[in-house]
Write a protein that holds these residues in place. Sequence first.
Motif, PDB file in Angstrom:
ATOM      1  N   ASP A 360      -5.622  -5.044  -3.931  1.00 17.92           N
ATOM      2  CA  ASP A 360      -6.751  -5.120  -4.344  1.00 17.92           C
ATOM      3  C   ASP A 360      -7.249  -2.788  -4.798  1.00 17.92           C
ATOM      4  O   ASP A 360      -6.449  -2.354  -3.520  1.00 17.92           O
ATOM      5  N   LYS A 361      -7.941  -2.371  -5.896  1.00 18.10           N
ATOM      6  CA  LYS A 361      -7.655  -1.476  -6.054  1.00 18.10           C
ATOM      7  C   LYS A 361      -6.384  -0.369  -6.234  1.00 18.10           C
ATOM      8  O   LYS A 361      -6.425   0.655  -6.298  1.00 18.10           O
ATOM      9  N   TYR A 362      -5.284  -1.065  -6.170  1.00 22.21           N
ATOM     10  CA  TYR A 362      -3.994  -0.676  -6.335  1.00 22.21           C
ATOM     11  C   TYR A 362      -3.856   0.448  -7.722  1.00 22.21           C
ATOM     12  O   TYR A 362      -3.166   1.402  -7.621  1.00 22.21           O
ATOM     13  N   LYS A 363      -5.172  -0.145  -8.945  1.00 19.98           N
ATOM     14  CA  LYS A 363      -4.559   0.738 -10.244  1.00 19.98           C
ATOM     15  C   LYS A 363      -5.319   2.048  -9.682  1.00 19.98           C
ATOM     16  O   LYS A 363      -5.020   3.195 -10.433  1.00 19.98           O
ATOM     17  N   ARG A 364      -6.494   2.223  -8.390  1.00 20.75           N
ATOM     18  CA  ARG A 364      -7.027   3.796  -8.314  1.00 20.75           C
ATOM     19  C   ARG A 364      -5.943   4.583  -7.987  1.00 20.75           C
ATOM     20  O   ARG A 364      -5.761   5.781  -8.898  1.00 20.75           O
ATOM     21  N   VAL A 365      -5.244   4.123  -7.225  1.00 19.50           N
ATOM     22  CA  VAL A 365      -4.003   4.615  -6.711  1.00 19.50           C
ATOM     23  C   VAL A 365      -3.229   5.412  -8.271  1.00 19.50           C
ATOM     24  O   VAL A 365      -2.497   6.372  -7.938  1.00 19.50           O
ATOM     25  N   TYR A 366      -2.591   4.280  -9.481  1.00 24.65           N
ATOM     26  CA  TYR A 366      -1.511   4.395  -9.781  1.00 24.65           C
ATOM     27  C   TYR A 366      -2.554   5.887 -10.336  1.00 24.65           C
ATOM     28  O   TYR A 366      -1.847   6.191 -11.607  1.00 24.65           O
ATOM     29  N   ASP A 367      -3.834   5.898 -11.261  1.00 27.82           N
ATOM     30  CA  ASP A 367      -4.954   5.594 -11.857  1.00 27.82           C
ATOM     31  C   ASP A 367      -4.479   7.919 -11.436  1.00 27.82           C
ATOM     32  O   ASP A 367      -4.800   8.463 -12.346  1.00 27.82           O
ATOM     33  N   SER A 368      -4.267   8.592 -10.207  1.00 25.98           N
ATOM     34  CA  SER A 368      -5.204   9.284  -9.599  1.00 25.98           C
ATOM     35  C   SER A 368      -4.159   9.933  -9.546  1.00 25.98           C
ATOM     36  O   SER A 368      -4.031  11.193  -9.113  1.00 25.98           O
ATOM     37  N   PHE A 369      -2.834   9.613  -8.653  1.00 31.40           N
ATOM     38  CA  PHE A 369      -2.099  10.118  -8.702  1.00 31.40           C
ATOM     39  C   PHE A 369      -0.698   9.878  -9.476  1.00 31.40           C
ATOM     40  O   PHE A 369       0.296  10.133  -9.558  1.00 31.40           O
ATOM     41  N   GLY A 370      -0.590   8.555  -9.793  1.00 29.91           N
ATOM     42  CA  GLY A 370       0.375   8.739 -11.204  1.00 29.91           C
ATOM     43  C   GLY A 370       1.658   7.875 -11.344  1.00 29.91           C
ATOM     44  O   GLY A 370       1.743   7.302 -10.132  1.00 29.91           O
ATOM     45  N   HIS A 371       2.452   7.545 -11.997  1.00 27.97           N
ATOM     46  CA  HIS A 371       3.319   6.550 -12.112  1.00 27.97           C
ATOM     47  C   HIS A 371       4.302   6.313 -10.638  1.00 27.97           C
ATOM     48  O   HIS A 371       4.375   5.290  -9.869  1.00 27.97           O
ATOM     49  N   VAL A 372       4.777   7.897 -10.606  1.00 30.39           N
ATOM     50  CA  VAL A 372       5.877   7.919 -10.086  1.00 30.39           C
ATOM     51  C   VAL A 372       5.215   7.782  -7.979  1.00 30.39           C
ATOM     52  O   VAL A 372       5.746   7.356  -7.327  1.00 30.39           O
ATOM     53  N   TYR A 373       4.016   8.386  -7.755  1.00 36.52           N
ATOM     54  CA  TYR A 373       3.976   8.413  -6.343  1.00 36.52           C
ATOM     55  C   TYR A 373       3.449   6.692  -6.597  1.00 36.52           C
ATOM     56  O   TYR A 373       3.412   6.240  -4.981  1.00 36.52           O
ATOM     57  N   ALA A 374       3.130   6.205  -7.338  1.00 37.83           N
ATOM     58  CA  ALA A 374       2.473   4.759  -7.058  1.00 37.83           C
ATOM     59  C   ALA A 374       2.853   3.830  -6.854  1.00 37.83           C
ATOM     60  O   ALA A 374       3.499   2.796  -5.825  1.00 37.83           O
ATOM     61  N   GLU A 375       4.618   4.311  -7.231  1.00 36.67           N
ATOM     62  CA  GLU A 375       6.162   3.564  -7.061  1.00 36.67           C
ATOM     63  C   GLU A 375       6.442   3.429  -6.234  1.00 36.67           C
ATOM     64  O   GLU A 375       7.070   2.512  -4.722  1.00 36.67           O
ATOM     65  N   GLN A 376       6.402   4.826  -5.446  1.00 33.57           N
ATOM     66  CA  GLN A 376       7.409   5.055  -3.955  1.00 33.57           C
ATOM     67  C   GLN A 376       5.727   3.891  -3.233  1.00 33.57           C
ATOM     68  O   GLN A 376       6.445   3.351  -1.829  1.00 33.57           O
ATOM     69  N   LEU A 377       4.396   4.268  -3.682  1.00 34.99           N
ATOM     70  CA  LEU A 377       3.392   2.798  -2.221  1.00 34.99           C
ATOM     71  C   LEU A 377       4.362   1.998  -2.177  1.00 34.99           C
ATOM     72  O   LEU A 377       4.606   1.306  -1.790  1.00 34.99           O
ATOM     73  N   LEU A 378       4.488   1.772  -3.701  1.00 40.27           N
ATOM     74  CA  LEU A 378       4.893   0.050  -3.390  1.00 40.27           C
ATOM     75  C   LEU A 378       6.398  -0.280  -2.977  1.00 40.27           C
ATOM     76  O   LEU A 378       6.546  -1.955  -2.532  1.00 40.27           O
ATOM     77  N   LYS A 379       6.997   1.038  -2.710  1.00 36.96           N
ATOM     78  CA  LYS A 379       8.532   0.716  -2.155  1.00 36.96           C
ATOM     79  C   LYS A 379       8.029   0.348  -0.495  1.00 36.96           C
ATOM     80  O   LYS A 379       8.680  -0.182  -0.009  1.00 36.96           O
ATOM     81  N   GLN A 380       7.587   1.937  -0.452  1.00 39.45           N
ATOM     82  CA  GLN A 380       6.675   1.261   1.068  1.00 39.45           C
ATOM     83  C   GLN A 380       6.102  -0.012   1.351  1.00 39.45           C
ATOM     84  O   GLN A 380       6.732  -0.426   2.300  1.00 39.45           O
ATOM     85  N   ILE A 381       5.178  -0.473   0.448  1.00 45.55           N
ATOM     86  CA  ILE A 381       5.140  -1.922   1.054  1.00 45.55           C
ATOM     87  C   ILE A 381       5.475  -3.152   0.822  1.00 45.55           C
ATOM     88  O   ILE A 381       5.830  -4.106   2.354  1.00 45.55           O
ATOM     89  N   ALA A 382       6.623  -3.042   0.347  1.00 47.86           N
ATOM     90  CA  ALA A 382       7.956  -3.616   0.333  1.00 47.86           C
ATOM     91  C   ALA A 382       8.733  -4.211   0.896  1.00 47.86           C
ATOM     92  O   ALA A 382       9.165  -5.440   1.848  1.00 47.86           O
ATOM     93  N   ALA A 383       9.164  -2.515   1.835  1.00 50.18           N
ATOM     94  CA  ALA A 383       9.909  -2.266   2.751  1.00 50.18           C
ATOM     95  C   ALA A 383       9.015  -2.846   4.198  1.00 50.18           C
ATOM     96  O   ALA A 383       9.696  -3.532   5.173  1.00 50.18           O
ATOM     97  N   ASP A 384       7.660  -2.562   4.426  1.00 51.05           N
ATOM     98  CA  ASP A 384       6.381  -3.384   5.178  1.00 51.05           C
ATOM     99  C   ASP A 384       6.495  -4.712   5.064  1.00 51.05           C
ATOM    100  O   ASP A 384       6.655  -5.202   6.365  1.00 51.05           O
ATOM    101  N   LEU A 385       6.749  -5.563   3.718  1.00 50.50           N
ATOM    102  CA  LEU A 385       5.992  -7.204   4.254  1.00 50.50           C
ATOM    103  C   LEU A 385       7.731  -7.686   5.000  1.00 50.50           C
ATOM    104  O   LEU A 385       7.510  -8.788   5.605  1.00 50.50           O
ATOM    105  N   THR A 386       9.009  -7.011   4.630  1.00 51.11           N
ATOM    106  CA  THR A 386      10.062  -7.777   5.070  1.00 51.11           C
ATOM    107  C   THR A 386       9.896  -8.423   6.347  1.00 51.11           C
ATOM    108  O   THR A 386      10.761  -8.870   6.816  1.00 51.11           O
ATOM    109  N   THR A 387       9.607  -7.048   6.591  1.00 55.92           N
ATOM    110  CA  THR A 387       9.226  -6.677   8.180  1.00 55.92           C
ATOM    111  C   THR A 387       8.507  -8.139   9.265  1.00 55.92           C
ATOM    112  O   THR A 387       8.082  -8.087  10.268  1.00 55.92           O
ATOM    113  N   HIS A 388       7.471  -8.587   8.524  1.00 63.04           N
ATOM    114  CA  HIS A 388       6.383  -9.490   8.697  1.00 63.04           C
ATOM    115  C   HIS A 388       6.342 -11.273   7.757  1.00 63.04           C
ATOM    116  O   HIS A 388       5.736 -11.599   8.463  1.00 63.04           O
ATOM    117  N   ILE A 389       7.872 -11.334   7.390  1.00 63.06           N
ATOM    118  CA  ILE A 389       7.518 -12.494   7.130  1.00 63.06           C
ATOM    119  C   ILE A 389       8.506 -13.327   7.884  1.00 63.06           C
ATOM    120  O   ILE A 389       9.384 -12.535   8.979  1.00 63.06           O
TER     121      ILE A 389
END
Length: 753
Positions: A360-389
């Motif tokens: 939800d509202k991920y686009k706000r992060v993208y628009d506010s901080f830029g794509h490089v920052y937003a991609e770092q967040l996606l990487k952290q989320i992906a790594a975190d998801l692997t520990t919860h499945i």
Amino acid sequence: MEAQSFVLLSLAVDVVLIAALLLPWLHERKESHALFWAAGQAALTANTALLFLGVQPVAKATVSALLLTTSISSFLLGTGKFIRQRAITRTTAMMITTLAIMMQVFYALFPALIVDATAFMTGATFLVSGLLIAKFTRAYPVLSALLIIRGVINLLTAFKWMPDNMTLWFFESFTIKTLSMLCLISAVIERIRDRYKYTIDSFGSGLIILDGQARVQMVNERAASLIGKSNTRSARDLHVADVFARPHGASLSAFLERITASQSPVPMTDEITVTAADGRSIPLEVIVSPYYEREERFYLLQLIDISERKEKEGLLYKVAHFDGLTGLLNRHGFLRALSALMQAGAQPGNDYVVILMDLDKYKRVYDSFGHVYAEQLLKQIAADLTTHIPEHAILARFGGDEFAIGITGIPSSQTAALAEDIAAALGRSLAAGFAIQHHQHYLTASIGIAIAPEIQPDVNGLIQNAYLAMYDAKKAGKGQIRNFNPQMLGLPREAILDSALRHAMHTDELYLLYQPIVDVNSGEIRKFEALIRWSSKTLGQVPPDQFIPIAEDSDLILDIGDWVIATACAQFAEWSQRFDIRNCVMSINISAAQLMDSRFAGKLKAILSTHGLQPSQIELELTERVLIDDGDYVRRSLSDLNQLGVRISLDDFGTGYSALSYLTKFQIDTLKIDRSFVMRLTEHDKLEQLVSSIIMMGHKLGMSLVAEGVETAYQASTLSAMGCHFLQGYLISKPIAAQDIPAFVLSHGSDTR
């Protein structure tokens, strides 16, 4: 034994040796040094026989001089060719004439010295040849040594330093001569073999020849290296099963047995992995070609190192199946993996689950901080998801901010509870927050759950149901979880399209087609209109009149509009490099939201500069509705675009909000007559008069006129008679893909100078 018997025996052996030396040359016709050596020995043999014939002294001297000259020059020429020294060959050629004249004079003046002079000259020749071979090539030490010895014996004979015992002299000279000639023959044969060896070794692939019993007869250097042998000799006469590291030797042997059993002359191919000399495992493609030689069956094995090909295949597989940012499976990889797991674990009483999660509202992060920052967040989320499945689950990123989890082989009694527990754990994990560059982000997600085989037994249906559940969760608000139920099949199409369109922005589902617009009189192409299309992986082909209004009602229209302009300009710049389209214009549709964006003119200018285009090469199409949304703001925006030099076109003129005041209030360059008028030209006279009036008005105001929807020759001729400038429609061409435009231009025969 009498001297005459020695001479006859020597002559007979010479003839045999000369013939043996000529045979390789006759077979190959490339070893010219063999021909020279044979000629030299033949001349020397004839000269020896001449000395024992009762010929008049003067005639003997003349013939002997010629034979000696031929012998010496031939031996030296052969030596020069053998060691590949052209200087020796050239020097010898210059000496031949001089030597012949000198020998004629010398033999004529001193006929008694013919034997000694012959021995001296031939001895010097053999000595020089031996020394040259020893100096320039060390591959034939025995040959060079024997030639030197033969030369020394001849020189000693010439100076009377050899024993007077005729038997001993003939025995020594005969033995050395025979051995040296045999070495010459061996050297020629070895040169021929080496030439083929060098040719075979020059191949980038390994080559092995097997006999009918699958034993190695020949192997080149590349093959020896590939099969882990230090040299080619170590592999000869071995069985193919012993040449290759096990178990590959056994499998290759079985492969050969299949070829033998089939008796097919057609090459067969297999792939094996071998251990090279340096210990590396190398994948090889083995091509086996059977052939016959003297009615005996042989096999030519070509070993091709396919490491690079396998590496590229691996990279292509990775690109096709994995997300480049997170390293997770992408949509395609997820579909394949889940299908395989569902087939492997298909048992009664087992269920399969797909969980789709949209941030939800991920686009706000993208628009506010830029794509490089937003991609770092996606990487952290992906790594975190692997520990919860669960350990046996598969995780994928579908693009943008969508993630998918697939779980198979779950007992039906546990499926619902397990899926909800996982979804809740994912939600709690996102809510715990992620730290990026001293910023803490607490996220929520809309999560949809679909279970099979209760509702949809196939993978695509399961994912579609999970999407519907996710759309329902997003509609309910932030951080919601929804399980699919059949009632969701009635979910409003607008909600499905909105979510799918957001997904399409990140998965290359949007693309452009281009429709040519031609001059009504000459038929020359003068414009291309860029038209957006959407091919959804879940919804199929979605018409523009369905998704454009949804995009305009959301915040997507700005992103989509920017993408259309950038893509169309890039394509137009590429065409400009391939053919001359200086007099052509790229026409692009824009929305009211874009026109009211204060940054629009600046962004357009930057795009034009990036692609090296002039503003006059771009025409922006807008509808009449855009002009009435906010008159003052639109006027300022259009003024900025006019100052920039961009052309403005009013699309669908004559429908909806037509007002002549627009044409004087705003600077419009082109009017596009709506297709509804063009297609109904034949219905009644009043409609034809209306179109004619629009065209006349456009002429009075100095505007270009484009008729849309032209499908018949009658429509084209009528519009031409009315004074319309340009035609667009299926009569000219339907919208076509960018890669087909050059071919259309050539086949259309239009002059785009």
